[in-house]
Design an enzyme around this catalytic site. Structure first.
Site, PDB file in Angstrom:
ATOM      1  N   THR A 145       0.822  -1.216   0.000  1.00  0.00           N
ATOM      2  CA  THR A 145       0.000   0.000   0.000  1.00  0.00           C
ATOM      3  C   THR A 145       0.855   1.264   0.000  1.00  0.00           C
ATOM      4  O   THR A 145       1.959   1.292   0.581  1.00  0.00           O
ATOM      5  CB  THR A 145      -0.918   0.017   1.242  1.00  0.00           C
ATOM      6  OG1 THR A 145      -1.633   1.252   1.291  1.00  0.00           O
ATOM      7  CG2 THR A 145      -0.140  -0.129   2.536  1.00  0.00           C
ATOM      8  N   SER A 187      -2.625   3.319  10.354  1.00  0.00           N
ATOM      9  CA  SER A 187      -3.610   2.421  10.974  1.00  0.00           C
ATOM     10  C   SER A 187      -2.900   1.099  11.237  1.00  0.00           C
ATOM     11  O   SER A 187      -1.816   0.840  10.697  1.00  0.00           O
ATOM     12  CB  SER A 187      -4.799   2.187  10.040  1.00  0.00           C
ATOM     13  OG  SER A 187      -4.423   1.325   8.970  1.00  0.00           O
ATOM     14  N   TYR A 189      -3.844  -1.742  10.128  1.00  0.00           N
ATOM     15  CA  TYR A 189      -3.758  -2.401   8.825  1.00  0.00           C
ATOM     16  C   TYR A 189      -2.511  -1.935   8.059  1.00  0.00           C
ATOM     17  O   TYR A 189      -1.715  -2.744   7.574  1.00  0.00           O
ATOM     18  CB  TYR A 189      -5.022  -2.128   7.979  1.00  0.00           C
ATOM     19  CG  TYR A 189      -4.712  -2.150   6.507  1.00  0.00           C
ATOM     20  CD1 TYR A 189      -4.419  -3.358   5.865  1.00  0.00           C
ATOM     21  CD2 TYR A 189      -4.611  -0.969   5.766  1.00  0.00           C
ATOM     22  CE1 TYR A 189      -4.055  -3.379   4.525  1.00  0.00           C
ATOM     23  CE2 TYR A 189      -4.261  -0.985   4.432  1.00  0.00           C
ATOM     24  CZ  TYR A 189      -3.974  -2.192   3.817  1.00  0.00           C
ATOM     25  OH  TYR A 189      -3.598  -2.215   2.506  1.00  0.00           O
ATOM     26  N   HIS A 190      -2.339  -0.616   7.940  1.00  0.00           N
ATOM     27  CA  HIS A 190      -1.180  -0.097   7.208  1.00  0.00           C
ATOM     28  C   HIS A 190       0.131  -0.532   7.883  1.00  0.00           C
ATOM     29  O   HIS A 190       1.137  -0.768   7.218  1.00  0.00           O
ATOM     30  CB  HIS A 190      -1.241   1.430   7.110  1.00  0.00           C
ATOM     31  CG  HIS A 190      -2.282   1.944   6.147  1.00  0.00           C
ATOM     32  ND1 HIS A 190      -3.516   2.392   6.563  1.00  0.00           N
ATOM     33  CD2 HIS A 190      -2.280   2.068   4.804  1.00  0.00           C
ATOM     34  CE1 HIS A 190      -4.224   2.784   5.500  1.00  0.00           C
ATOM     35  NE2 HIS A 190      -3.497   2.595   4.422  1.00  0.00           N
ATOM     36  N   LYS A 193       1.368  -3.850   6.659  1.00  0.00           N
ATOM     37  CA  LYS A 193       2.026  -3.789   5.347  1.00  0.00           C
ATOM     38  C   LYS A 193       3.457  -3.251   5.491  1.00  0.00           C
ATOM     39  O   LYS A 193       4.335  -3.571   4.701  1.00  0.00           O
ATOM     40  CB  LYS A 193       1.229  -2.910   4.384  1.00  0.00           C
ATOM     41  CG  LYS A 193      -0.175  -3.438   4.083  1.00  0.00           C
ATOM     42  CD  LYS A 193      -0.178  -4.488   2.975  1.00  0.00           C
ATOM     43  CE  LYS A 193      -1.575  -4.980   2.705  1.00  0.00           C
ATOM     44  NZ  LYS A 193      -1.699  -5.824   1.533  1.00  0.00           N
TER      45      LYS A 193
HETATM   46  N1  USQ Z   1     -12.558   9.373   3.745  1.00  0.00           N
HETATM   47  C1  USQ Z   1     -13.551  10.344   3.765  1.00  0.00           C
HETATM   48  N2  USQ Z   1     -14.832   9.941   3.683  1.00  0.00           N
HETATM   49  C2  USQ Z   1     -15.194   8.623   3.580  1.00  0.00           C
HETATM   50  C3  USQ Z   1     -14.191   7.643   3.537  1.00  0.00           C
HETATM   51  C4  USQ Z   1     -12.868   8.047   3.625  1.00  0.00           C
HETATM   52  O1  USQ Z   1     -13.275  11.529   3.847  1.00  0.00           O
HETATM   53  O2  USQ Z   1     -16.401   8.349   3.507  1.00  0.00           O
HETATM   54  C5  USQ Z   1     -11.152   9.781   3.828  1.00  0.00           C
HETATM   55  C6  USQ Z   1     -10.371   9.106   4.948  1.00  0.00           C
HETATM   56  O3  USQ Z   1     -10.509   9.790   6.177  1.00  0.00           O
HETATM   57  C7  USQ Z   1      -8.974   9.111   4.380  1.00  0.00           C
HETATM   58  C8  USQ Z   1      -9.179   8.977   2.868  1.00  0.00           C
HETATM   59  O4  USQ Z   1     -10.519   9.368   2.638  1.00  0.00           O
HETATM   60  O5  USQ Z   1      -8.354  10.319   4.626  1.00  0.00           O
HETATM   61  C9  USQ Z   1      -8.953   7.596   2.308  1.00  0.00           C
HETATM   62  O6  USQ Z   1      -9.773   6.645   2.967  1.00  0.00           O
HETATM   63  P1  USQ Z   1     -10.125   5.258   2.262  1.00  0.00           P
HETATM   64  O7  USQ Z   1     -11.052   4.501   3.167  1.00  0.00           O
HETATM   65  O8  USQ Z   1     -10.563   5.496   0.875  1.00  0.00           O
HETATM   66  O9  USQ Z   1      -8.693   4.549   2.142  1.00  0.00           O
HETATM   67  P2  USQ Z   1      -7.753   3.841   3.206  1.00  0.00           P
HETATM   68  O10 USQ Z   1      -8.393   3.650   4.521  1.00  0.00           O
HETATM   69  O11 USQ Z   1      -6.445   4.556   3.196  1.00  0.00           O
HETATM   70  O12 USQ Z   1      -7.522   2.383   2.599  1.00  0.00           O
HETATM   71  C10 USQ Z   1      -7.700   2.075   1.220  1.00  0.00           C
HETATM   72  C11 USQ Z   1      -7.794   0.540   1.112  1.00  0.00           C
HETATM   73  C12 USQ Z   1      -6.462  -0.085   1.530  1.00  0.00           C
HETATM   74  C13 USQ Z   1      -5.335   0.523   0.704  1.00  0.00           C
HETATM   75  C14 USQ Z   1      -5.321   2.036   0.841  1.00  0.00           C
HETATM   76  C15 USQ Z   1      -4.332   2.688  -0.099  1.00  0.00           C
HETATM   77  O13 USQ Z   1      -8.849   0.034   1.914  1.00  0.00           O
HETATM   78  O14 USQ Z   1      -6.516  -1.483   1.350  1.00  0.00           O
HETATM   79  O15 USQ Z   1      -4.095   0.006   1.141  1.00  0.00           O
HETATM   80  O16 USQ Z   1      -6.623   2.553   0.464  1.00  0.00           O
HETATM   81  S1  USQ Z   1      -3.684   4.184   0.582  1.00  0.00           S
HETATM   82  O17 USQ Z   1      -4.797   5.019   1.021  1.00  0.00           O
HETATM   83  O18 USQ Z   1      -2.953   4.829  -0.462  1.00  0.00           O
HETATM   84  O19 USQ Z   1      -2.879   3.824   1.724  1.00  0.00           O
END
Ligand code: USQ
Length: 406
Positions: A145, A187, A189-190, A193
């Site tokens: 990730t 997190s 989870y992160h 990784k």
């Molecule tokens: N967010 C909002 N509103 C929502 C959902 C999320 O504002 O309804 C915000 C979160 O607070 C965060 C961002 O959007 O700041 C990203 O959240 P996300 O749920 O889209 O992504 P994340 O939790 O980081 O995890 C997802 C995947 C994970 C992958 C990661 C890539 O579930 O498996 O590793 O994206 S990355 O984000 O580049 O680390």
């Protein structure tokens, strides 16, 4: 090639299985179906109706004539079976998706933290130990990730995995060193990784395993060329507060007239990639394996970066949805910049599908088609990152979390 796709029943795993099978590879799916169990635990379901994995494989055979083999196996808990499977089937390549992938799920409670660490870390380490013991020469491609890098705004582009640094030795001379980019997971989870990266570094150096680690951004979209070929090949599609990811959530929310759930100011900048590009990147990475003894090859698997509030405004502009700025259930920086290098995939021929290319509408159409399957009460994200934030979550009389409040 004979390819084992570990976690081949999941959101990126399933379309990858079809993509590789379509290219003529012999594909084996190893999966413990944990994602389907978690749906049951959470009481939510994929927006799209998903058939059993066996039925999905049967339909693919019917549509294309190509066979897929499914093996029910828990990597984290069935080490001997895994080792036996590798020794018997001797795959040329292994794609490792078999980890709990949702940050909010990993932060739900202490039990979820423990499960995520046990599952992800054991799955990865069991796999590496079994590869060495069985003596196979498979190329391991792992789905990591972008989140391992963290989101501090240092004002420099994030390199692909490694950082060149200069350190002073005891004689006062400057020495060059290449190190893994320092991790700063946001997190549990992160964090798993990030731990995976160290496991890979060790096994590549100690046993000469050939490993590629893909630091992927947030995947959006649902269909790929192969999942479009039959209704029963459809991909899973998560909309709930734990597993739904930000852009797909906004598009679904717009389709059901639910105000778009921006956390905080929406100043978080994140990396994105369309699901079609995601499966293409796996294909490209497979064809570019490192040699035994080489360092782990790390790619940044993303195509563009966006600020969350800009995405919300863009979706609102296209669909007429309202935007709601909500208290953030996560502990994360309110605002950050993000510039990411992805030169390696571009050099290998990746032709990015961008947000501007009309596929946003396709997601809204899918959401509208299956809107009757959405439980609106499962849309808010209520998994709180800290005990302090958890105290601010509003609950119904039965204790079920409703939404976070400021
Ligand atoms: N967010 C909002 N509103 C929502 C959902 C999320 O504002 O309804 C915000 C979160 O607070 C965060 C961002 O959007 O700041 C990203 O959240 P996300 O749920 O889209 O992504 P994340 O939790 O980081 O995890 C997802 C995947 C994970 C992958 C990661 C890539 O579930 O498996 O590793 O994206 S990355 O984000 O580049 O680390």
């Amino acid at each position: 090639m004979r390819i084992a796709v570990l976690g081949g029943d999941g959101f990126v795993g399933w379309p990858t299985v079809l993509h590789l099978s379509d290219l003529g590879h012999e594909v084996h799916i190893l999966d413990n179906l944990s994602r389907r169990w978690i749906d049951t635990e959470l009481g939510v379901q994929s927006l799209t109706p998903m058939d059993s994995i066996q039925e999905r494989c049967r339909i693919w055979k019917e549509v294309t004539g190509r066979a897929l083999q499914f093996h029910l196996l828990d990597l984290a808990r069935e080490y001997e079976r895994l080792r036996g499977w590798l020794a018997e089937y001797r795959p040329d390549a292994i794609i490792h998706f078999a980890e709990q992938r949702a940050a909010p799920y990993s932060m739900k409670s202490d039990r979820h933290k423990v499960y995520t660490v046990n599952n992800n870390t054991n799955a990865t380490h069991n796999l590496l130990a079994a590869m060495v013991e069985s003596g196979i020469d498979a190329h391991l491609v792992h789905l990591g990730t972008m989140g391992v890098y963290g989101y501090s705004s240092v004002g420099a582009a994030i390199p692909e995995g490694y950082l060149d640094v200069e350190i002073e030795n005891l004689e006062g001379e400057k020495k060059d060193l290449e190190i893994l980019y320092p991790t700063r997971p946001g997190s549990v989870y992160h964090m798993t990784k990030s731990l995976d990266q160290i496991l890979f570094q060790f096994y590549a150096q100690n046993d000469g395993l050939r490993i590629t680690d893909l630091h992927q951004g947030i995947v959006w979209g649902t269909h790929t060329d192969q999942t479009r070929r039959h209704e029963q090949l459809i991909n899973r599609f998560d909309y709930d507060g734990d597993y739904g990811t930000v852009l797909n959530r906004f598009l679904i929310q717009a389709a059901i007239d639910y105000p778009l759930t921006v956390h905080g100011s929406g100043g978080q900048t994140r990396a994105f990639i369309h699901i079609q590009d995601s499966v293409r990147c796996i294909e490209l990475a497979l064809a570019d394996a490192p040699a035994a003894g080489e360092r782990v090859k790390i790619f940044n698997q993303m195509t563009e970066t966006h600020r969350v509030r800009d995405l919300a405004e863009m979706v609102a502009g296209i669909t007429g949805a309202r935007v709601a700025y909500l208290p953030n259930p996560r502990k994360e920086a309110d605002e950050n910049d993000l510039v990411v290098k992805n030169d390696q995939f571009l050099a290998l021929g990746l032709n990015p599908t961008t947000l501007q290319e009309g596929l946003l509408g396709e997601v809204v159409d899918v959401a509208r088609k299956y809107a009757h399957r959405i439980d609106r009460s499962r849309v808010p994200a209520v998994s709180a990152w800290t005990k302090d934030i958890a105290r601010r979550v509003e609950r119904d009389p039965e204790g079920k979390a409703l939404k976070s409040v400021s």
